[in-house]
Every structure is written in C-alpha cells, then in structure tokens.
Design an enzyme around this catalytic site. Structure first.
Site, PDB file in Angstrom:
ATOM      1  N   GLY A  43       0.839  -1.190   0.000  1.00  0.00           N
ATOM      2  CA  GLY A  43       0.000   0.000   0.000  1.00  0.00           C
ATOM      3  C   GLY A  43       0.880   1.248   0.000  1.00  0.00           C
ATOM      4  O   GLY A  43       1.542   1.535  -0.985  1.00  0.00           O
ATOM      5  N   SER A 110       6.573  -4.349  -1.661  1.00  0.00           N
ATOM      6  CA  SER A 110       6.133  -3.030  -2.086  1.00  0.00           C
ATOM      7  C   SER A 110       6.287  -2.043  -0.911  1.00  0.00           C
ATOM      8  O   SER A 110       7.376  -1.909  -0.373  1.00  0.00           O
ATOM      9  CB  SER A 110       4.703  -3.103  -2.618  1.00  0.00           C
ATOM     10  OG  SER A 110       4.336  -1.922  -3.274  1.00  0.00           O
ATOM     11  N   TRP A 111       5.208  -1.349  -0.521  1.00  0.00           N
ATOM     12  CA  TRP A 111       5.309  -0.504   0.671  1.00  0.00           C
ATOM     13  C   TRP A 111       5.761  -1.326   1.869  1.00  0.00           C
ATOM     14  O   TRP A 111       6.486  -0.833   2.738  1.00  0.00           O
ATOM     15  CB  TRP A 111       3.976   0.176   0.970  1.00  0.00           C
ATOM     16  CG  TRP A 111       3.835   0.549   2.411  1.00  0.00           C
ATOM     17  CD1 TRP A 111       3.048  -0.054   3.357  1.00  0.00           C
ATOM     18  CD2 TRP A 111       4.546   1.596   3.106  1.00  0.00           C
ATOM     19  NE1 TRP A 111       3.221   0.534   4.582  1.00  0.00           N
ATOM     20  CE2 TRP A 111       4.134   1.555   4.462  1.00  0.00           C
ATOM     21  CE3 TRP A 111       5.483   2.542   2.713  1.00  0.00           C
ATOM     22  CZ2 TRP A 111       4.619   2.440   5.420  1.00  0.00           C
ATOM     23  CZ3 TRP A 111       5.984   3.426   3.674  1.00  0.00           C
ATOM     24  CH2 TRP A 111       5.548   3.376   5.005  1.00  0.00           C
ATOM     25  N   ASP A 265       8.893  -4.527 -13.287  1.00  0.00           N
ATOM     26  CA  ASP A 265       8.096  -3.881 -12.250  1.00  0.00           C
ATOM     27  C   ASP A 265       7.965  -2.404 -12.602  1.00  0.00           C
ATOM     28  O   ASP A 265       8.942  -1.653 -12.555  1.00  0.00           O
ATOM     29  CB  ASP A 265       8.796  -4.058 -10.897  1.00  0.00           C
ATOM     30  CG  ASP A 265       7.979  -3.562  -9.719  1.00  0.00           C
ATOM     31  OD1 ASP A 265       7.136  -2.662  -9.910  1.00  0.00           O
ATOM     32  OD2 ASP A 265       8.191  -4.056  -8.599  1.00  0.00           O
ATOM     33  N   HIS A 293       5.228  -6.539 -10.603  1.00  0.00           N
ATOM     34  CA  HIS A 293       5.304  -6.079  -9.227  1.00  0.00           C
ATOM     35  C   HIS A 293       4.642  -7.020  -8.218  1.00  0.00           C
ATOM     36  O   HIS A 293       5.099  -7.125  -7.084  1.00  0.00           O
ATOM     37  CB  HIS A 293       4.656  -4.692  -9.123  1.00  0.00           C
ATOM     38  CG  HIS A 293       4.750  -4.063  -7.771  1.00  0.00           C
ATOM     39  ND1 HIS A 293       5.947  -3.662  -7.217  1.00  0.00           N
ATOM     40  CD2 HIS A 293       3.795  -3.764  -6.847  1.00  0.00           C
ATOM     41  CE1 HIS A 293       5.730  -3.138  -6.019  1.00  0.00           C
ATOM     42  NE2 HIS A 293       4.431  -3.199  -5.772  1.00  0.00           N
TER      43      HIS A 293
END
Length: 322
Positions: A43, A110-111, A265, A293
């Site tokens: 996120g 990711s985040w 990605d 990703h």
C-alpha cells in the site's frame, strides 16, 4: 517452480489497541514456538489476505500478520490520524513484545518492503532475516517515476484516466492534488477520486493485464483506504529523510536478506533493488526476468517461497535455472 503452501486458517485472531484511537487486527498462523516471522503488507492502505499466510511453511513458522492502521479490518477504517511510518514501526514492536519474540524474520513487499527496511534499520537487533519483494524506497525519485513521469510513458492510456481526474493546472503535483480532494471531499465525490487513484495502481502492477484485479480496485472500502492512506503518506514523503533507506543500509550489516524484484516492475523501478543490494553486503538479489510487481506472479512466488524455506532450514529444491 514453487507455489504457495496449502490454505491455512489462523490459529488466533484479535485486535491490539495501539493507542491514538487505533485498533489493529492481527492473525497468528502456523506453529506456536516455531521460527517467528511477521508479514508486512503493501500500500500503504491495502491489508492482509489469506494468500499471504501461504508464503510460509506452517510447520516451520510462527507467523504474525496484521492490518496496518486504517487498513483492512483495523479500525477506524481509512483513518490517517496518527498514521505515519513511525507509528507503524511502534505497532510492529508492540506485536513482537506481545507475542514474546526476541527476534523475527520480516517479509515485506512493495510498501511493506519500505516499512520492513525502516523497521530493521531502527531495530536491527530484533530482525533475524529480511525478505523483500518489489522494493519501494519511499524516495522522491520513486514517487516521481510512478506519479509524475516514467510509468506514464508505458501505460499512457491508464495515465490519461489517472491524470485526467485532476484539472490541468494542478497536474504538476498529482499526489498533492489527489490528497487535497481525498481530505476535503466526502461520500460519492470522494469515492470517485479514490477509485481513479486505486485503478491506476491496479492497472500497472503486473506484467500482464488482470481485469479482475482492476475491477476489485473499485470496491468502495478498498479504494477509499488505499487512496486516502497512500496520498497521506506520499505527500509527506513517508516521513523519511531524503534517501534515508539507502544511506542507512549500513545498519543492516549483520542481517542476512533476500531481495526479489520483477525485471518489469513498473510501480517500483528495478534500480531500487539494485541500489539497495549494492549497499547491503549480506543481501542476495533475485531479478525475476518475467515478473512485474505483484507477489502472485509465478517467478516471484517461487523465489519468495524458496527464501522463507531457506531461512527455516528447509533444504533447497533445485530451481529450473540451477
């Protein structure tokens, strides 16, 4: 190719009151007393899913998953009050202490990779290993690539819809423009903006299109939490000093780690993974040549499972490239 472990139900679920009016939802899966681990979702603003539990051998891991502040089942939903990177790091420490773990493996994508790095650099003595997927450094270059110029050249049709939701005079800073609207608007007007934000991300995260994912990004609660929390974090540059996660990579000197990154990605440039690997001596970089990703792409799933297996002491199964 390795695939996810079989479906598993949590052995324990609950809510932890972390203060500031927030209660975070958590799950404990696997075998109590086995190797401790925590999963950090992306996120910011998405949440955990049953699929995330399946990245770990349940016989070898005592796994904690949680919805970060304002996400998923945590309350209050989509709240950005007292919701920063440093609040989340404190929440991770609260969970570690609550379960009585001295150290644990940290897996973030990711985040979640950003948060994992910030946590490990703040509390290096509490991290036994790091597994990172789709590295996002929270730096200006990464934000500019995805929200100003770069990804826009690869997905021009989706970019037209994303940028077109904002008047031309405000398009020089789309993050700030979206954040203003998501803060000021309510109800249907806010949801329309949130969906425009979430669908840009959903359309660009995988190597091949996924119409089902793009449609699910329209779901009201998901879109609102993702858009409100992401813009809140990104307009504040994730509360990180410029290039902090690369500059402070020396703090990872004693932590072994595996980095898994898709060559294609579009959300998070492969440069992020390469630059981090260069500064982190005990890291191993796997660039997935047919990956984007998302963790569900086969080559990325394969490498993540191999990583968690290795750190649990499970013998390596030869990969197709070995």
């Amino acid at each position: 190719m390795r695939s996810l472990y079989p479906e598993i139900q949590p052995g324990e679920t609950g809510y932890l009151d972390v203060g500031d009016g927030h209660r975070v939802y958590y799950e404990r899966c696997g075998t109590p007393g086995a190797k401790p681990a925590i999963f950090l979702h992306g996120g910011p603003g998405t949440g955990i899913s049953p699929q995330h539990r399946r990245l770990f051998n349940p016989d070898r891991y005592d796994l904690i998953l949680f919805d970060q502040r304002g996400c998923g089942k945590s309350t209050p939903h989509a709240s950005v009050r007292c919701n920063t990177t440093w609040h989340l790091i404190e929440d991770i420490e609260r969970l570690r202490a609550m379960f009585g773990f001295d150290k644990w493996l940290v897996l973030g994508g990711s985040w979640g990779s950003t948060l994992a790095l910030a946590y490990a650099q703040t509390h290096p003595g509490r991290v036994s290993e790091l597994v990172l997927r789709g590295v996002f450094l929270g730096d200006q270059a990464s934000l500019d690539w995805f929200y100003r110029f770069g990804a826009s050249e690869i997905f021009p049709h989706h970019w037209a819809a994303f940028s077109g939701a904002i008047p031309p005079e405000e398009r020089n800073d789309l993050i700030a423009a979206y954040d203003r609207r998501l803060t000021a608007l309510e109800g249907a007007a806010q949801l329309e903006v949130a969906r425009a934000w979430s669908q840009w991300e959903a359309a660009t995260v995988s190597l091949l299109p996924d119409p089902a994912r793009e449609e699910s990004a329209r779901e009201a609660d998901y879109a609102r939490a993702l858009a409100r929390i992401e813009t809140h974090y990104f307009v504040n540059r994730c509360w990180l000093r410029p290039d902090a996660l690369l500059k402070d990579a020396t703090r990872l000197a004693d932590i072994p780690g595996i980095i898994v990154h898709g060559r294609y990605d579009i959300c998070c440039s492969a440069r992020n993974a390469w630059e981090l690997h260069r500064r982190w001596p005990l890291s191993e970089l796997h660039m997935i040549e047919d990956g984007g990703h998302v963790f569900s792409e086969p080559g990325i799933t394969d490498r993540l499972i191999r990583a968690t297996d290795r750190f649990a002491g499970i013998a390596e199964i030869p990969s197709p490239t070995n």
